[in-house]
Design a protein around this motif. Structure first.
Motif, short mmCIF file in Angstrom:
data_model
loop_
_atom_site.label_atom_id
_atom_site.label_comp_id
_atom_site.label_asym_id
_atom_site.label_seq_id
_atom_site.Cartn_x
_atom_site.Cartn_y
_atom_site.Cartn_z
N PRO A 113 0.83 -1.21 0.00
CA PRO A 113 0.00 0.00 0.00
C PRO A 113 0.87 1.26 0.00
O PRO A 113 1.93 1.28 0.65
CB PRO A 113 -0.78 -0.10 1.32
CG PRO A 113 -0.70 -1.52 1.73
CD PRO A 113 0.58 -2.06 1.17
N THR A 114 0.43 2.27 -0.73
CA THR A 114 1.16 3.54 -0.78
C THR A 114 1.42 4.09 0.61
O THR A 114 2.44 4.74 0.85
CB THR A 114 0.33 4.57 -1.57
OG1 THR A 114 -0.15 3.93 -2.77
CG2 THR A 114 1.17 5.77 -1.96
N ILE A 115 0.49 3.80 1.54
CA ILE A 115 0.62 4.38 2.88
C ILE A 115 1.50 3.55 3.83
O ILE A 115 1.57 3.82 5.02
CB ILE A 115 -0.76 4.53 3.55
CG1 ILE A 115 -1.48 3.16 3.56
CG2 ILE A 115 -1.61 5.56 2.83
CD1 ILE A 115 -2.62 3.09 4.57
N ARG B 89 -5.24 -4.12 -3.60
CA ARG B 89 -3.94 -4.83 -3.57
C ARG B 89 -3.98 -6.05 -4.49
O ARG B 89 -3.02 -6.33 -5.20
CB ARG B 89 -3.60 -5.25 -2.13
CG ARG B 89 -3.29 -4.05 -1.26
CD ARG B 89 -3.25 -4.43 0.20
NE ARG B 89 -2.13 -5.33 0.50
CZ ARG B 89 -1.80 -5.69 1.73
NH1 ARG B 89 -2.49 -5.27 2.76
NH2 ARG B 89 -0.77 -6.48 1.93
N GLU B 90 -5.10 -6.77 -4.44
CA GLU B 90 -5.18 -7.97 -5.27
C GLU B 90 -5.24 -7.62 -6.76
O GLU B 90 -4.65 -8.32 -7.59
CB GLU B 90 -6.39 -8.82 -4.85
CG GLU B 90 -6.06 -9.66 -3.62
CD GLU B 90 -7.30 -10.15 -2.88
OE1 GLU B 90 -8.37 -10.26 -3.52
OE2 GLU B 90 -7.19 -10.40 -1.66
N ALA B 91 -5.92 -6.53 -7.07
CA ALA B 91 -5.99 -6.09 -8.46
C ALA B 91 -4.60 -5.73 -8.98
O ALA B 91 -4.21 -6.11 -10.09
CB ALA B 91 -6.94 -4.89 -8.59
N GLU B 92 -3.86 -5.02 -8.15
CA GLU B 92 -2.51 -4.61 -8.56
C GLU B 92 -1.60 -5.84 -8.70
O GLU B 92 -0.79 -5.93 -9.62
CB GLU B 92 -1.93 -3.63 -7.54
CG GLU B 92 -0.58 -3.03 -7.91
CD GLU B 92 -0.59 -2.27 -9.23
OE1 GLU B 92 -1.65 -1.76 -9.63
OE2 GLU B 92 0.48 -2.21 -9.89
N THR B 93 -1.77 -6.78 -7.81
CA THR B 93 -0.99 -8.02 -7.89
C THR B 93 -1.31 -8.76 -9.19
O THR B 93 -0.39 -9.25 -9.89
CB THR B 93 -1.27 -8.93 -6.67
OG1 THR B 93 -1.08 -8.16 -5.48
CG2 THR B 93 -0.36 -10.13 -6.66
N SER C 54 -4.96 0.72 -0.41
CA SER C 54 -4.77 -0.08 0.79
C SER C 54 -5.88 -1.10 1.05
O SER C 54 -5.75 -1.90 1.97
CB SER C 54 -4.58 0.83 2.01
OG SER C 54 -5.53 1.87 1.99
N THR C 55 -6.96 -1.09 0.28
CA THR C 55 -7.97 -2.15 0.49
C THR C 55 -7.45 -3.45 -0.12
O THR C 55 -6.58 -3.44 -1.01
CB THR C 55 -9.31 -1.79 -0.18
OG1 THR C 55 -9.12 -1.83 -1.61
CG2 THR C 55 -9.78 -0.41 0.22
#
Lengths: 412, 412
Positions: B158-160, B186-190, B181-182
């Motif tokens: 997450p960016t944060i 995260r799963e979409a980015e993965t 951060s949801t």
């Protein structure tokens, strides 16, 4: 305190005698190694870690050096970085000693000697008790030793001492007496307690019995490091290249770096090394003149007063007279090195992050010297060459307020 | 990830096979004892230490218990306090593992298995790399394992995420990719990274290869604790009273307490104990429902979502499917205990103050159970009686921001 003229001699044999006396009461603390810290010390420029930028450098570098460290001790760092000193570090963990610092050794030795002093018990010494003024580790050490021997301990502490330190000292059963915070006020209050109770004074460092007790950690460090070095030599012996297969038998440590406040421990460790060929160096904070022992040693005149608020709060005291005799007059210490506040913090942070050990700022000073003091590092590079030195590092204690850690490590 | 159907069996033998595979890459971490903590655990009411008042109680009590602890293991605490459980604690120090946590075990095992998977290397697996989403210890563990095998690692964070965690992961050579951060983001980015690079996903816990890798710590703990117990039996054998001189041979641990987040490590440790008679219990924070495994285990239905901000940040995830099978369906875990935030902090403080060891909040949860969970303590008192239990405690990791410690330990 027992009459100094009856103390065991200020010699290696005296330290050995002290060790036998305190053996039932103190821990034989572990001597640990750490591949990452050894590799960092053998890097051309060990990374700091105080701010975000150097933090990145640190993690990069330590990940790299971790791999390098696994190459093995004989290849440590010298190949691609000809100017880096080669050091293998051995950490004496007195933070794991009883009461969390080496001071337990001196206190148990001094008290044991006192109890054996002819006439002391007969004169009601046990009932009259012992007294000292300290707000630090010596207070807790003496309280513990006194309680274990069933002797009352009176501890004079400044009214402004941190409540947890007061609670800890009371926790060991001591009678805490408050005073003003100047040394005059503390000494006056101590004198009053002595007069009123007949208690015997046990000073924190300036007495042969204290010096000999603290020196016992030096014997353990020498033995344990020699065993580790021998085991490592044996483990790598089979891997030695066929050419230049010869290897001298393991010889033990080359050097010990120990913190220096009042000098009781440093002089004791120096005595423990007498005749062994191991060089002992004192390590001090440079902040606000806390490097009094270094200045005294180099000028030939002991500095008798220090007023420093260095974070290494165990090292704010000037060198005592007995330690001076051992350290300077007998030249049993080979020299001194000093480090600044940031270097102490950086070394402390590396120990927390890489070794996962809790040490207090005073205990981080020798590692800071090994990592950041150019004078020491150049000495190692020049004298030890590619073979390097086996360096004993004294982690003198681990008593630090957890509440204070966040402040200590806050970004500047 | 390698096909789970080709994984070594989820059994003790499977864990032993994993151990052989990862042996060159991970540390055999030490198993330590601590007389003070063992005595505190065997006290009727172990002291907390969160505030000034209980701090006093703590130091008093621990000074006392230190003396008591020295009485010896057979007399521990039972004599004057009939209701206190008798426990002897053995601490598995995975805070001293590479990257500072047990996660290195699973990552090295999963990656090694993947590389051996027929076709993976031939299909360009090494060049395409591996990917995971994690902002914690798994990110660093996978980055290290990948780098050591010369494989690129993509880590979705997450960016944060805290800058030091990002820096540490980059420090191990990983390519850090940022996401929202949801878990959906995260799963979409993965998924995007996998599609773009062809990288193989290495999940943090829900895979047999990860479970078997983490379980290797259980084998080490069993062996080392058994050796310590045998040594202690031998040391005290001579001192046994003439009456009732008989003593059964040392049998090793009775119980292991391990933290439970996604359950990879807990299920691996449970497998490592299969058939040994050692009971394994999971330990969780109760804060905001982070005790999902306990609730699932007791209701018979796995809880699939958790939203807790417990300070034990490694234990905020729900139990995975593979771990559930081992833990619940096969009943290889005997039960769960939970502790509140204050109990976690108190246990963590005791480890800092008494053992001088750096552990993260998640790693303090099992000790908190041993010290403060009445249900567990009553179980020990009832089942183990005066003989007591030898209890393995998993210190799962030591990665904690030093800046955050002051805040964590600030008076409430």
């Amino acid at each position: 305190m027992a009459d100094p003229s009856t103390s065991p001699s200020l010699s290696r044999a005296g330290v050995q005698a002290a060790r036998e006396r305190i053996r039932p009461y103190v821990h034989h603390t572990p001597t640990l190694t750490n591949a990452t810290l050894t590799a960092l010390a053998s890097s051309p420029t060990p990374p700091a870690s105080s701010d975000a930028q150097s933090k990145t450098a640190e993690t990069v570098s330590s990940a790299e050096t971790e791999a390098r460290a696994e190459v093995g001790r004989t290849n440590g760092g010298a190949a691609n970085a000809p100017k880096a000193p080669v050091m293998r570090l051995y950490f004496k963990c007195e933070n794991m000693q009883r009461i969390g610092a080496f001071k337990a050794r001196g206190a148990f030795h001094a008290l044991g000697r006192l109890m054996d002093q002819p006439g002391w018990l007969e004169g009601g010494g046990r009932e009259k008790g012992v007294v000292t003024h300290s707000s630090g580790n010596h207070a807790q050490a003496l309280s513990l030793a006194a309680r274990q021997h069933g002797i009352p301990a009176h501890i004079v502490m400044p009214t402004i001492s941190p409540p947890p330190k007061i609670a800890a000292t009371k926790g060991y059963g001591a009678n805490v007496v408050f005073s003003g915070s100047t040394s005059t006020e503390r000494e006056a209050e101590t004198a009053r307690v002595m007069k009123e109770t007949g208690a015997t004074l046990i000073p924190p460092y300036d007495h042969p019995d204290i010096i000999l007790g603290q020196g016992t950690l030096g014997l353990e460090l020498q033995e344990d490091a020699a065993a580790l070095i021998a085991a490592e030599e044996e483990a790598t012996a089979g891997e030695a290249p066929a050419f230049f297969d010869y290897r001298a038998p393991a010889k033990g440590l080359d050097v010990i770096l120990a913190p220096c406040g009042g000098g009781g421990m440093l002089s004791g460790v120096a005595l423990s090394c007498e005749g062994t060929g191991i060089k002992v160096f004192g390590c001090e904070p440079s902040h606000q003149g806390a490097d009094d022992a270094k200045r005294g040693y180099e000028s030939g005149t002991r500095v008798e007063a220090v007023k420093s608020l260095t974070i290494a709060d165990g090292l704010r005291t000037p060198l005592g007279n007995y330690p001076w005799q051992v350290i300077y007059e007998r030249r049993l210490v080979s020299g001194f090195f000093s480090v600044d506040e940031r270097q102490i913090r950086d070394a402390m942070r590396l120990v927390y992050e890489r070794m996962k050990m809790v040490i207090e700022p005073s205990g981080a000073v020798p590692l800071a010297v090994a990592l950041y003091n150019d004078e020491f590092r150049n000495l190692v590079a020049a004298e030890a060459g590619e073979e390097g030195w086996d360096v004993g590092i004294v982690f003198s204690g681990g008593n630090v307020e957890l509440e204070a850690l966040g402040k200590l490590f806050a970004p500047e």
